[in-house]
Design an enzyme around this catalytic site. Structure first.
Site, PDB file in Angstrom:
ATOM      1  CE  LYS A 109     -15.932   3.511   3.641  1.00  0.00           C
ATOM      2  NZ  LYS A 109     -15.250   2.800   2.640  1.00  0.00           N
ATOM      3  CB  CYS A 162     -10.432   5.252   3.024  1.00  0.00           C
ATOM      4  SG  CYS A 162     -10.467   4.852   1.286  1.00  0.00           S
TER       5      CYS A 162
HETATM    6  N1  SAJ Z   1      -1.832   1.859   9.114  1.00  0.00           N
HETATM    7  C1  SAJ Z   1      -1.026   1.965  10.238  1.00  0.00           C
HETATM    8  N2  SAJ Z   1      -1.150   1.020  11.207  1.00  0.00           N
HETATM    9  C2  SAJ Z   1      -2.029  -0.016  11.104  1.00  0.00           C
HETATM   10  C3  SAJ Z   1      -2.862  -0.101   9.975  1.00  0.00           C
HETATM   11  C4  SAJ Z   1      -2.739   0.853   8.985  1.00  0.00           C
HETATM   12  O1  SAJ Z   1      -0.213   2.883  10.364  1.00  0.00           O
HETATM   13  O2  SAJ Z   1      -2.048  -0.844  12.026  1.00  0.00           O
HETATM   14  C5  SAJ Z   1      -1.741   2.874   8.042  1.00  0.00           C
HETATM   15  C6  SAJ Z   1      -1.388   2.306   6.685  1.00  0.00           C
HETATM   16  O3  SAJ Z   1      -0.007   2.147   6.524  1.00  0.00           O
HETATM   17  C7  SAJ Z   1      -1.974   3.357   5.754  1.00  0.00           C
HETATM   18  C8  SAJ Z   1      -3.221   3.815   6.509  1.00  0.00           C
HETATM   19  O4  SAJ Z   1      -3.021   3.438   7.863  1.00  0.00           O
HETATM   20  O5  SAJ Z   1      -1.103   4.460   5.602  1.00  0.00           O
HETATM   21  C9  SAJ Z   1      -4.524   3.231   5.985  1.00  0.00           C
HETATM   22  O6  SAJ Z   1      -4.350   1.869   5.648  1.00  0.00           O
HETATM   23  P1  SAJ Z   1      -5.430   0.739   5.973  1.00  0.00           P
HETATM   24  O7  SAJ Z   1      -4.851  -0.561   5.536  1.00  0.00           O
HETATM   25  O8  SAJ Z   1      -5.869   0.837   7.379  1.00  0.00           O
HETATM   26  O9  SAJ Z   1      -6.700   1.164   5.139  1.00  0.00           O
HETATM   27  P2  SAJ Z   1      -7.027   1.567   3.603  1.00  0.00           P
HETATM   28  O10 SAJ Z   1      -7.150   3.064   3.569  1.00  0.00           O
HETATM   29  O11 SAJ Z   1      -6.115   0.937   2.630  1.00  0.00           O
HETATM   30  O12 SAJ Z   1      -8.483   0.907   3.463  1.00  0.00           O
HETATM   31  C10 SAJ Z   1      -9.501   1.224   4.428  1.00  0.00           C
HETATM   32  C11 SAJ Z   1     -10.159  -0.071   4.908  1.00  0.00           C
HETATM   33  N3  SAJ Z   1     -10.976   0.200   6.090  1.00  0.00           N
HETATM   34  C12 SAJ Z   1     -10.864  -0.543   7.200  1.00  0.00           C
HETATM   35  O13 SAJ Z   1     -10.080  -1.444   7.324  1.00  0.00           O
HETATM   36  C13 SAJ Z   1     -11.800  -0.188   8.311  1.00  0.00           C
HETATM   37  C14 SAJ Z   1     -10.996  -0.675   3.789  1.00  0.00           C
HETATM   38  O14 SAJ Z   1     -11.723  -1.801   4.288  1.00  0.00           O
HETATM   39  C15 SAJ Z   1     -11.973   0.364   3.229  1.00  0.00           C
HETATM   40  O15 SAJ Z   1     -12.730  -0.168   2.148  1.00  0.00           O
HETATM   41  C16 SAJ Z   1     -11.146   1.528   2.711  1.00  0.00           C
HETATM   42  O16 SAJ Z   1     -10.441   2.089   3.809  1.00  0.00           O
HETATM   43  C17 SAJ Z   1     -12.096   2.558   2.114  1.00  0.00           C
HETATM   44  O17 SAJ Z   1     -12.170   2.619   0.889  1.00  0.00           O
HETATM   45  O18 SAJ Z   1     -12.796   3.225   2.872  1.00  0.00           O
END
Ligand code: SAJ
Length: 402
Positions: A191, A245
């Site tokens: 995870k 996360c």
């Molecule tokens: N972000 C970027 N660039 C990207 C992708 C995301 O700047 O290309 C930013 C987003 O805007 C945000 C942050 O990163 O601020 C996190 O967003 P996210 O969409 O990557 O993730 P979370 O935190 O909403 O959810 C993640 C997910 N993990 C993965 O995709 C590996 C989700 O599947 C998990 O269940 C969740 O964390 C968790 O609960 O751990």
């Protein structure tokens, strides 16, 4: 009854289980019993409508107990704060009976199940083996939680084989993805490395964006072209990584490790993005003018969400305040935030620049012409490459994209 516990309870309550949702927050319990959902997540209301589900503030006897509490970062030490896991396990153990199963879904450092949670549950007078225990980390992305809870593969880390098999039976009631039965510690580890992978890759995108700026190259075009290679998949740069996360879990991975230099560096790069955005802003507006005023579009931690936990907008606003810049916030999804969230007209009136922080798709429908007329100077800083820049330029805006 948060973003993971509630949908999980409702999925169980729709698939043959009687679900009791426990939360120490009485307001949430009351709302749920009135069939109201306390936060935005597509599909939850529909699931609640049909579920065998009630909510209360106390734990009672059950066959299966599932813990889905937050594990935030303890800020000064940069380690996992396990106090909510502890208190949930303490609420459960007086009700624990022989043959019960306890599942931990919360994200925790490797070893936590065995070394921290099981000993608390054993205060019941039962030894693990007399009750069963599994770590089944949630992996659903906010905004698509229900779809992903049903369709993603699922890891089940059992304390022993029987624990894993019992947990599999529970999840099989609604999971359509493959279920992998594994060792408990590897489930905890996997995870964390999933979110670490994402954080490090976002940091790479953010670093590339800054290098591209030095060369005068459009990073978005660069990434699009690079991603045409069959083995390249660069993520999107932005104003930083928010949420509870991706910005947190990498630190759980290294808290007991002597390694992790790249992981910590990635954290540092992502954490410094709001500073970089401020630097871009100060090249656009004159921070020394008497009352510089800037409008932030989107204070949620990411697009199409109302969740503001750990939002990069917050750090950006604080940094801007330190420079004497007045910030007005606009976010159609957010009501509660550390700073007042205004209506669109009020947020842009006499503003010197709009800064897009969260990539809400609805921002694309806003007409720049009308906004421009209300602003003091027509400037746009788009940190997500979200808007149709030609339209904004046509409306007289100077546009800068991260
Ligand atoms: N972000 C970027 N660039 C990207 C992708 C995301 O700047 O290309 C930013 C987003 O805007 C945000 C942050 O990163 O601020 C996190 O967003 P996210 O969409 O990557 O993730 P979370 O935190 O909403 O959810 C993640 C997910 N993990 C993965 O995709 C590996 C989700 O599947 C998990 O269940 C969740 O964390 C968790 O609960 O751990």
């Amino acid at each position: 009854m948060g973003h993971i516990g509630l949908p999980t309870a409702l999925l169980l309550g729709n698939n043959g289980y009687e679900a009791l949702g426990v939360d120490i927050n009485e307001n949430i319990v009351n709302m749920l019993n009135k069939r109201k959902i306390p936060f935005n997540e597509p599909g939850l209301s529909e699931l609640l409508g049909q579920a065998k589900f009630t909510a209360q503030t106390e734990v009672e006897e059950a066959d299966v107990f599932l813990i889905a509490v937050p594990t935030p970062l303890e800020k000064s030490m940069k380690v996992a704060d396990l106090r909510y896991v502890k208190s949930a396990a303490e609420m459960i153990y007086p009700h624990l009976r022989r043959g019960n199963l306890v599942i931990l879904e919360s994200t925790v450092p490797p070893g936590t199940g065995e070394e921290f949670v099981i000993p608390i549950l054993e205060k019941s007078g039962l030894n693990v083996g007399e009750f069963y225990f599994a770590h089944c980390p949630e992996r659903a992305i906010p905004g698509r939680t229900i779809h992903e809870m049903i369709h993603n593969d699922r890891l089940i880390g059992g304390y022993d084989k029987k624990s894993a098999e019992l947990a599999k039976k529970v999840y099989s009631s609604f999971v359509r993805g493959e279920i992998h039965l594994v060792d408990m510690k590897i489930a905890e580890f996997v995870k964390l490395i999933e979110n670490t992978y994402r954080d490090v890759n976002i940091a790479l995108a953010n670093e590339l964006a800054q290098i591209a700026e030095e060369f005068g190259i459009d990073i978005w075009e660069g990434i699009e072209l690079a991603n045409k290679h069959p083995r390249v998949d660069i993520l999107r740069p932005g104003p930083g990584v928010g949420g509870h996360c991706v910005a947190v879990d990498p630190l759980f991975l290294v808290e007991n490790s002597k390694k992790g230099r790249m992981i910590l560096l990635a954290r540092e790069i992502n954490n410094s993005m709001p500073n970089h955005v401020l630097e871009l802003l100060t090249n656009i507006i004159d921070p020394l003018r008497e009352d510089p005023t800037v409008t932030v579009f989107g204070v949620a931690y990411k697009g199409d969400q109302s969740d503001t936990r750990g939002s990069p907008a917050l750090k950006f606003i604080e940094l801007a305040h330190n420079r004497g810049i007045e910030i007005r916030c606009y976010d159609p999804y957010v009501e509660d935030f550390q700073y007042e969230v205004l209506g669109l007209d009020e947020a842009v009136k006499d503003s010197d620049c709009i800064v897009v922080i969260a990539d809400h798709k609805v921002f694309r429908d806003i007409s720049p012409q009308k906004l421009g007329e209300m602003m003091r100077s027509r400037n746009l800083l788009d940190t997500r490459n979200l808007l149709c820049h030609e339209e904004w330029i046509k409306a007289g805006f100077k546009v800068k994209v991260l």
